[in-house]
Design a protein around this motif. Structure first.
Motif, PDB file in Angstrom:
ATOM      1  N   ILE A 107       0.854  -1.193   0.000  1.00 48.17           N
ATOM      2  CA  ILE A 107       0.000   0.000   0.000  1.00 48.17           C
ATOM      3  C   ILE A 107       0.882   1.232   0.000  1.00 48.17           C
ATOM      4  N   VAL A 108       0.461   2.250  -0.722  1.00 51.30           N
ATOM      5  CA  VAL A 108       1.170   3.531  -0.751  1.00 51.30           C
ATOM      6  C   VAL A 108       0.265   4.596  -0.148  1.00 51.30           C
ATOM      7  N   VAL A 109       0.822   5.370   0.760  1.00 53.54           N
ATOM      8  CA  VAL A 109       0.099   6.495   1.362  1.00 53.54           C
ATOM      9  C   VAL A 109       0.694   7.782   0.800  1.00 53.54           C
ATOM     10  N   GLY A 110      -0.160   8.593   0.169  1.00 51.49           N
ATOM     11  CA  GLY A 110       0.290   9.822  -0.470  1.00 51.49           C
ATOM     12  C   GLY A 110      -0.122   9.811  -1.929  1.00 51.49           C
ATOM     13  N   ASN A 111      -0.317  11.006  -2.505  1.00 49.97           N
ATOM     14  CA  ASN A 111      -0.722  11.048  -3.913  1.00 49.97           C
ATOM     15  C   ASN A 111      -0.101  12.232  -4.657  1.00 49.97           C
ATOM     16  N   GLY A 112       1.013  12.749  -4.108  1.00 43.50           N
ATOM     17  CA  GLY A 112       1.749  13.793  -4.804  1.00 43.50           C
ATOM     18  C   GLY A 112       2.721  13.196  -5.811  1.00 43.50           C
ATOM     19  N   ASP A 113       3.567  14.045  -6.377  1.00 45.53           N
ATOM     20  CA  ASP A 113       4.515  13.583  -7.397  1.00 45.53           C
ATOM     21  C   ASP A 113       5.383  12.435  -6.894  1.00 45.53           C
TER      22      ASP A 113
ATOM     23  N   VAL B 159      -6.011   7.389  -1.443  1.00 53.12           N
ATOM     24  CA  VAL B 159      -6.113   8.805  -1.819  1.00 53.12           C
ATOM     25  C   VAL B 159      -7.234   9.466  -1.039  1.00 53.12           C
ATOM     26  N   ILE B 160      -6.932  10.614  -0.460  1.00 55.25           N
ATOM     27  CA  ILE B 160      -7.918  11.323   0.352  1.00 55.25           C
ATOM     28  C   ILE B 160      -8.983  12.022  -0.505  1.00 55.25           C
ATOM     29  N   HIS B 161      -8.706  12.230  -1.799  1.00 49.00           N
ATOM     30  CA  HIS B 161      -9.604  12.993  -2.682  1.00 49.00           C
ATOM     31  C   HIS B 161     -10.644  12.098  -3.358  1.00 49.00           C
ATOM     32  N   ASP B 162     -11.569  12.770  -4.066  1.00 43.32           N
ATOM     33  CA  ASP B 162     -12.560  12.050  -4.864  1.00 43.32           C
ATOM     34  C   ASP B 162     -11.882  11.299  -6.002  1.00 43.32           C
ATOM     35  N   GLU B 163     -12.573  10.331  -6.535  1.00 43.76           N
ATOM     36  CA  GLU B 163     -12.010   9.491  -7.591  1.00 43.76           C
ATOM     37  C   GLU B 163     -11.486  10.331  -8.764  1.00 43.76           C
ATOM     38  N   GLY B 164     -10.257  10.020  -9.198  1.00 42.20           N
ATOM     39  CA  GLY B 164      -9.651  10.695 -10.348  1.00 42.20           C
ATOM     40  C   GLY B 164      -8.861  11.938 -10.009  1.00 42.20           C
ATOM     41  N   ILE B 165      -8.935  12.394  -8.741  1.00 41.38           N
ATOM     42  CA  ILE B 165      -8.215  13.621  -8.357  1.00 41.38           C
ATOM     43  C   ILE B 165      -6.945  13.263  -7.599  1.00 41.38           C
ATOM     44  N   LEU B 166      -5.813  13.712  -8.138  1.00 42.39           N
ATOM     45  CA  LEU B 166      -4.523  13.475  -7.495  1.00 42.39           C
ATOM     46  C   LEU B 166      -3.771  14.792  -7.352  1.00 42.39           C
ATOM     47  N   ASP B 167      -2.818  14.830  -6.436  1.00 42.55           N
ATOM     48  CA  ASP B 167      -2.006  16.036  -6.240  1.00 42.55           C
ATOM     49  C   ASP B 167      -0.760  16.052  -7.122  1.00 42.55           C
ATOM     50  N   CYS B 168      -0.493  14.964  -7.823  1.00 43.99           N
ATOM     51  CA  CYS B 168       0.704  14.895  -8.659  1.00 43.99           C
ATOM     52  C   CYS B 168       0.466  15.583 -10.000  1.00 43.99           C
ATOM     53  N   ASN B 169       1.531  15.682 -10.795  1.00 41.90           N
ATOM     54  CA  ASN B 169       1.388  16.291 -12.115  1.00 41.90           C
ATOM     55  C   ASN B 169       0.555  15.390 -13.025  1.00 41.90           C
ATOM     56  N   LYS B 170      -0.035  15.988 -14.041  1.00 39.12           N
ATOM     57  CA  LYS B 170      -0.994  15.300 -14.902  1.00 39.12           C
ATOM     58  C   LYS B 170      -0.359  14.138 -15.654  1.00 39.12           C
ATOM     59  N   ALA B 171       0.874  14.334 -16.131  1.00 38.28           N
ATOM     60  CA  ALA B 171       1.543  13.285 -16.903  1.00 38.28           C
ATOM     61  C   ALA B 171       1.745  12.032 -16.051  1.00 38.28           C
TER      62      ALA B 171
ATOM     63  N   ILE C 110      -1.470  -1.015 -10.476  1.00 38.14           N
ATOM     64  CA  ILE C 110      -1.845  -0.007  -9.476  1.00 38.14           C
ATOM     65  C   ILE C 110      -3.349  -0.014  -9.264  1.00 38.14           C
ATOM     66  N   LYS C 111      -3.736  -0.094  -8.009  1.00 45.22           N
ATOM     67  CA  LYS C 111      -5.151  -0.036  -7.626  1.00 45.22           C
ATOM     68  C   LYS C 111      -5.356   1.216  -6.770  1.00 45.22           C
ATOM     69  N   TRP C 112      -6.612   1.631  -6.646  1.00 42.47           N
ATOM     70  CA  TRP C 112      -6.900   2.907  -5.988  1.00 42.47           C
ATOM     71  C   TRP C 112      -7.995   2.737  -4.934  1.00 42.47           C
ATOM     72  N   VAL C 113      -7.813   3.432  -3.814  1.00 42.57           N
ATOM     73  CA  VAL C 113      -8.872   3.539  -2.804  1.00 42.57           C
ATOM     74  C   VAL C 113      -9.092   5.030  -2.598  1.00 42.57           C
ATOM     75  N   TRP C 114     -10.286   5.511  -2.990  1.00 41.16           N
ATOM     76  CA  TRP C 114     -10.553   6.954  -2.999  1.00 41.16           C
ATOM     77  C   TRP C 114     -11.272   7.408  -1.730  1.00 41.16           C
ATOM     78  N   ASN C 115     -11.226   8.703  -1.474  1.00 43.25           N
ATOM     79  CA  ASN C 115     -11.913   9.315  -0.322  1.00 43.25           C
ATOM     80  C   ASN C 115     -11.552   8.637   0.996  1.00 43.25           C
TER      81      ASN C 115
ATOM     82  N   ILE D 282     -13.509   8.758   4.434  1.00 42.59           N
ATOM     83  CA  ILE D 282     -13.751  10.031   5.106  1.00 42.59           C
ATOM     84  C   ILE D 282     -15.158  10.572   4.861  1.00 42.59           C
ATOM     85  N   LYS D 283     -15.854  10.018   3.871  1.00 41.16           N
ATOM     86  CA  LYS D 283     -17.225  10.487   3.592  1.00 41.16           C
ATOM     87  C   LYS D 283     -18.267   9.699   4.376  1.00 41.16           C
ATOM     88  N   THR D 284     -18.046   8.389   4.488  1.00 37.41           N
ATOM     89  CA  THR D 284     -19.039   7.565   5.185  1.00 37.41           C
ATOM     90  C   THR D 284     -18.632   7.238   6.625  1.00 37.41           C
TER      91      THR D 284
END
Length: 406
Positions: free
Chosen positions: A149-155, A175-187, A198-203, A223-225
């Motif tokens: 597991i990786v904690v963090g979603n920046g570059d 990822v603490i954000h909504d699905e598809g939103i990351l703090d890293c660069n777009k590329a 890579i798998k994702w767990v959002w919010n 964090i939502k539920t």
């Protein structure tokens, strides 16, 4: 008044210990001041596989203990004292410790290190080095064909997660954000989204790390539920930044916005006679090998600095008679000819002045200090003070007039 060391190093991680080896081996009186046991972060890394020459099975504590013994074998003093304040502006640097003692040295090498930013999650500290990691480059191959597991979603987090996919079976990014939103660069985001490993767990945020001796699972909170669910995993990688231990250096040397020490390639800081080394300085890669490299460079540069400074003081500033300091460079032919001319003139005035030659190719520091920008140049000193500066070529007559007027 306490004795004056040639070099005092703050910090006993791989940078500080390497600096100690090189400093003491150069016959400089060298001490390391350290709050705790030598080794720094590296001493908390149980398995260390990527330090050249040490194959699988080497541990961080063992390597750091060997480095400390190596430094001591050359005469480095390792002193258990926590430095709480420094005075770096003078010719002699002063180190004040928590116990109230003061240490003094001609050179300061600052190697206080940095530490991963901790989220203080339950189980994080207990399982550090037992499945909890802060460095993919260091530990990725321990998790070959396993799930992490990786904690963090920046570059840094997304780039390190991509690196982990070369080894791990799956890499799940929380990822603490909504699905598809990351703090890293777009590329980087696009590449990560396209990676099937890579798998994702959002919010969500990590709530707890569990395991009996090794990481076995994590508790993840939406964090939502508010719902908390358990996920089995073999490792947890935190990429939420590092924190340099440079709080006491603010206002002492130049730091960047994140608090890291700014140095040049010689490890020189913004203050003469003060060097930075290791994870606390601005650099591309923070590893044991690069920290050791920094420490070696800092000590070698410091030794040359001391030789230049003390040599200049002895040959120029402490001399009673006037001194002509000729600044020349081997690649500038006119400056070589000027030096020959000066040697002849000085020999003709029967010891009225001394001549000191400074090769600016090797010693730019003195030239810079006295504002020498043109080669050749001559700076005339009298009892340690500058009385005349001549830029460029000068006639024999003009030089003789200036010498006779001293």
């Amino acid at each position: 008044m306490s004795e004056i060391y040639d070099i005092i190093i703050v910090g006993a991680g791989p940078a500080g210990l390497a600096a100690g080896v090189y400093g003491s081996r150069s016959r400089l009186k060298t001490a390391i001041l350290t709050k705790g046991k030598p080794g720094g972060q590296a001493a908390t890394t149980q398995d260390l596989e990527n330090y050249p020459g040490f194959s699988r099975g080497t541990t961080g504590p063992a390597l750091m203990e060997a480095m400390a013994e190596h430094a001591k074998s050359f005469g480095t003093e390792i002193i258990r004292e926590e430095v709480v304040d420094l005075d770096l502006d003078g010719e002699i640097k002063i180190f004040k410790t928590k116990s109230g003692n003061e240490y003094r040295a001609k050179i300061a090498i600052l190697a206080p290190g940095a530490e991963p930013r901790s989220l203080n999650i339950k189980g994080e500290k207990t399982l550090r080095g037992k499945g909890v990691s802060y460095c993919a480059t260091c530990d990725a191959d321990f998790f070959e064909d396993l799930d992490v597991i990786v904690v963090g979603n920046g570059d840094a987090a997304v780039e390190e997660a991509m690196y982990l996919t070369k080894f791990a079976e799956t890499v799940t990014i929380i990822v603490i954000h909504d699905e598809g939103i990351l703090d890293c660069n777009k590329a980087s985001a696009e590449v990560a989204f396209a990676n099937p490993k890579i798998k994702w767990v959002w919010n969500s945020v990590l709530d707890e790390i569990k395991g009996d001796g090794l990481v076995e699972s994590v508790m993840i909170k939406n964090i939502k539920t508010g719902e908390i669910s358990e996920m089995e995993t073999n490792g947890v990688f935190f990429f939420v930044g590092t924190v340099p231990k440079t709080e006491m250096l603010k206002g002492k040397v130049e730091l960047n916005e994140q608090g890291y020490i700014i140095t040049n390639d010689l490890m020189e800081t913004s203050v003469p006679g003060v060097y930075g080394a290791g994870d606390a300085r601005v650099k591309y890669l923070r590893q044991v090998i690069t920290a050791a490299s920094d420490g070696a460079i800092a000590s070698v540069a410091a030794e040359k600095y001391l030789a230049e400074e003390e040599g200049f003081k002895e040959r120029v500033l402490a001399v009673k008679e006037p001194v002509l300091v000729a600044f020349w460079a081997p690649q500038i032919e006119a400056s070589i000819e000027e030096v020959f001319k000066l040697e002849k003139i000085v020999s003709e005035v029967n010891g009225k002045v001394k001549l000191v030659k400074i090769d600016t190719y090797r010693n730019q520091r003195v030239a810079k200090r006295y504002g020498v920008t043109e080669i050749p140049s001559v700076v005339i000193f009298k009892q340690g003070a500058v009385v005349e500066k001549i830029a460029g070529l000068c006639s024999d007559k003009e030089l003789l007039e200036k010498i006779n007027s001293l």
